[in-house]
Write a protein that holds these residues in place. Sequence first.
Motif, PDB file in Angstrom:
ATOM      1  N   THR A 466       0.848  -1.194   0.000  1.00  0.00           N
ATOM      2  CA  THR A 466       0.000   0.000   0.000  1.00  0.00           C
ATOM      3  C   THR A 466       0.884   1.245   0.000  1.00  0.00           C
ATOM      4  N   THR A 467       0.269   2.391  -0.223  1.00  0.00           N
ATOM      5  CA  THR A 467       0.976   3.661  -0.097  1.00  0.00           C
ATOM      6  C   THR A 467       0.977   4.069   1.368  1.00  0.00           C
ATOM      7  N   LEU A 521      13.547   0.200   1.626  1.00  0.00           N
ATOM      8  CA  LEU A 521      12.269   0.545   1.010  1.00  0.00           C
ATOM      9  C   LEU A 521      12.472   1.461  -0.201  1.00  0.00           C
ATOM     10  N   PRO A 522      11.576   1.380  -1.169  1.00  0.00           N
ATOM     11  CA  PRO A 522      11.607   2.331  -2.292  1.00  0.00           C
ATOM     12  C   PRO A 522      10.971   3.654  -1.850  1.00  0.00           C
ATOM     13  N   ILE A 523      11.767   4.573  -1.383  1.00  0.00           N
ATOM     14  CA  ILE A 523      11.246   5.844  -0.872  1.00  0.00           C
ATOM     15  C   ILE A 523      10.781   6.702  -2.049  1.00  0.00           C
ATOM     16  N   SER A 524       9.515   7.140  -2.006  1.00  0.00           N
ATOM     17  CA  SER A 524       8.986   7.972  -3.091  1.00  0.00           C
ATOM     18  C   SER A 524       8.988   9.451  -2.745  1.00  0.00           C
ATOM     19  N   THR A 547       6.181   5.955   0.955  1.00  0.00           N
ATOM     20  CA  THR A 547       6.601   4.813   0.143  1.00  0.00           C
ATOM     21  C   THR A 547       5.371   4.047  -0.324  1.00  0.00           C
ATOM     22  N   THR A 548       5.547   3.270  -1.358  1.00  0.00           N
ATOM     23  CA  THR A 548       4.543   2.277  -1.744  1.00  0.00           C
ATOM     24  C   THR A 548       5.201   0.920  -1.548  1.00  0.00           C
ATOM     25  N   SER A 549       4.833   0.269  -0.447  1.00  0.00           N
ATOM     26  CA  SER A 549       5.542  -0.949  -0.062  1.00  0.00           C
ATOM     27  C   SER A 549       4.672  -1.757   0.895  1.00  0.00           C
ATOM     28  N   ASN A 550       5.273  -2.846   1.430  1.00  0.00           N
ATOM     29  CA  ASN A 550       4.529  -3.706   2.347  1.00  0.00           C
ATOM     30  C   ASN A 550       4.935  -3.505   3.801  1.00  0.00           C
ATOM     31  N   THR A 551       5.634  -2.427   4.092  1.00  0.00           N
ATOM     32  CA  THR A 551       5.920  -2.062   5.478  1.00  0.00           C
ATOM     33  C   THR A 551       6.066  -0.546   5.576  1.00  0.00           C
ATOM     34  N   GLY A 552       5.976  -0.041   6.798  1.00  0.00           N
ATOM     35  CA  GLY A 552       5.874   1.403   6.987  1.00  0.00           C
ATOM     36  C   GLY A 552       7.205   2.139   6.985  1.00  0.00           C
ATOM     37  N   VAL A 553       7.132   3.468   7.062  1.00  0.00           N
ATOM     38  CA  VAL A 553       8.309   4.330   6.959  1.00  0.00           C
ATOM     39  C   VAL A 553       8.479   5.184   8.212  1.00  0.00           C
ATOM     40  N   SER A 586       0.123   6.407   8.294  1.00  0.00           N
ATOM     41  CA  SER A 586      -1.085   5.937   7.620  1.00  0.00           C
ATOM     42  C   SER A 586      -0.701   4.984   6.501  1.00  0.00           C
ATOM     43  N   GLY A 587      -1.687   4.186   6.080  1.00  0.00           N
ATOM     44  CA  GLY A 587      -1.499   3.288   4.953  1.00  0.00           C
ATOM     45  C   GLY A 587      -1.233   1.848   5.334  1.00  0.00           C
ATOM     46  N   GLY A 588      -0.929   1.586   6.630  1.00  0.00           N
ATOM     47  CA  GLY A 588      -0.674   0.222   7.075  1.00  0.00           C
ATOM     48  C   GLY A 588      -1.921  -0.427   7.664  1.00  0.00           C
ATOM     49  N   LYS A 589      -1.689  -1.468   8.470  1.00  0.00           N
ATOM     50  CA  LYS A 589      -2.805  -2.187   9.080  1.00  0.00           C
ATOM     51  C   LYS A 589      -3.568  -1.283  10.036  1.00  0.00           C
ATOM     52  N   THR A 590      -2.843  -0.452  10.779  1.00  0.00           N
ATOM     53  CA  THR A 590      -3.472   0.512  11.684  1.00  0.00           C
ATOM     54  C   THR A 590      -2.876   1.893  11.437  1.00  0.00           C
ATOM     55  N   ASP A 591      -3.723   2.889  11.512  1.00  0.00           N
ATOM     56  CA  ASP A 591      -3.254   4.262  11.428  1.00  0.00           C
ATOM     57  C   ASP A 591      -2.951   4.769  12.831  1.00  0.00           C
TER      58      ASP A 591
END
Length: 598
Positions: A466-467, A521-524, A547-553, A586-591
């Motif tokens: 997710t983003t 992570l691919p930092i956008s 980022t758009t990835s499977n873990t947070g930043v 934001s964007g993960g399992k919990t905000d």
Amino acid sequence: MLKPLTFVVFGLSPTTLIGNAGTCKFRQLSSKAANIIPKTRPTREKEEFLPFSAFLTDKHGRQHNYLRISVTERCNLRCTYCMPEEGVPLTPSQKLLSAAEIVRVAKTFVQQGVDKIRFTGGEPLLRKDLPSILGQISELNLKSIGITTNGILLARLMPELKSSGVTSINVSLDTLIPKKFEKISRRPASAWFKVWKGIEMAELMGYHPLKINCVVQGGVNDDEICDFVELTKDRHLDVRFIEYMPFTGNKWDLSRMVAYKDMVEMIQSRYPNFSKLEDPVTHTSKAYKIPGHVGQVGFITSMSEHFCGGCNRLRITADGNLKVCLFGNAEISIRDALRSGISEEDLLNLIGQAVGRKHPRHAGMMNLSSMKNRPMILIDHAKFRPMTKRHVTPKRRLDNLQLTQRNIIPITAMNHYQQASGSFYNYQNHARLFQTSSSNSYSKELSHVDAQGRVKMVDVTNKQITTREAEAEALVLLSDLAFQAVVDSKLKKGDVLTIAQIAGIMGAKQTSNLIPLCHPLPISKVDVQLTLEFEQKGIRIRTLAKTTSNTGVEMEALTAALTVYDMCKAIDHQIIIKDIHLLKKSGGKTDFKFSDEK
């Protein structure tokens, strides 16, 4: 004085030669007489012995060696004195001069004696091919290549301008108060700081003097005149106060026009030894100086005391029209002539005819206010862009105005702003509690340690891509001495805020190398903002990572504070880094959103 002598060049019409103090010039009696002027420009060593071009000499003997070229009508400000509130229709891009046409026009004028060219707008720095144009112009062996800018983009483009051959810079700045800047420019107050950062950068890169143009309006910014003068105390600035001038649509009002002599009286009441300097005959600015000050002050008195007798300026508008007088409404289209395939000789004749019709002086203050003339933005100023509702800054945003990494405030502006709206932030030191969208629970396990207490890296293989965004914050408290050094931007290692911003971005991108258990992570996006806290003598650092990835930043957003410590320790080590915390994610399992409520 020698009497005029008339002689004949074989095959040409008569030309009048005037001798005065060992110099001479040719005055045109017919267009063909200009054939005595060389078609190519000689070297600087020899040109002093040649007559000035008949094409650029008007019937009053004024020699026009200074050309102002507007390269765009677009601008990122919309100043009240520059144009009407409803805006002006912009010329379609295909009807503006191309880069090749600008260079050809410049070469034509240089071959005839122009040795100073200034590029204006609109806002000239919005033109993307400007560096290429400047590079070609710099090959013409000019004495001066200048830019007049509103300063919004100046800090970012300063190195490119320097390398392109720009020798002088004028920055338009009408107030030292950020909130007042919004009123004058119809743009957010935060843009003021970008202008000031551009001024700082130009000074650091050796533009001495750097000219600051200030249009003075009664009841708007005339109360800041002495504060502008104070800037010249320790800085290589030439602050030039410009009398408020009428142009179509700017609703000029005599009651708002502050005359030059009134400004001088204001300054002398505070600085009694404020005294006049000697001015060259072609200068538009009346120069003054306070003994002991590094910089100086000037007054451009177009309204109360015209300086038409020494005028040596011609203007090319962005759509290719030649204006021989700023206040004149007569124009000829150089663009149409070029696109019709005109020869060089006929082009020179066209220019010569326009220059020959130039009046001895403009029409006078009250007549100008009723005359039709282009809005200033379409002649050669540096301020305009259509206004929409989205550009209006909400009051809450103004009250919490942030000082970004490019923002360094002069002390006068800092004092004004604090008086107008209080300090930038007023955070209270009270308990900070974390709050998530789910209920707090202490039964959750630490993610990087297994049941036996051994280190482990979290497996994110099956997590959804997710983003994701995260924002973090830290506060760096400094001693009085170090904080003042940051404000003055005089630390030996450079501009603290700019370098810390760059290091913060680099740190966020390298987080997985700095913290072993973080995933690469691919930092956008990384955005670092630094806010001066005047009450606490500190710097608040806020970082956003995306980022758009499977873990947070979250960790990427928490890595920017230590650079400020490194930059300031040369002053002293009384530095505290505190309140490092995540603001939201934001964007993960919990905000998550940080709350400072008890």
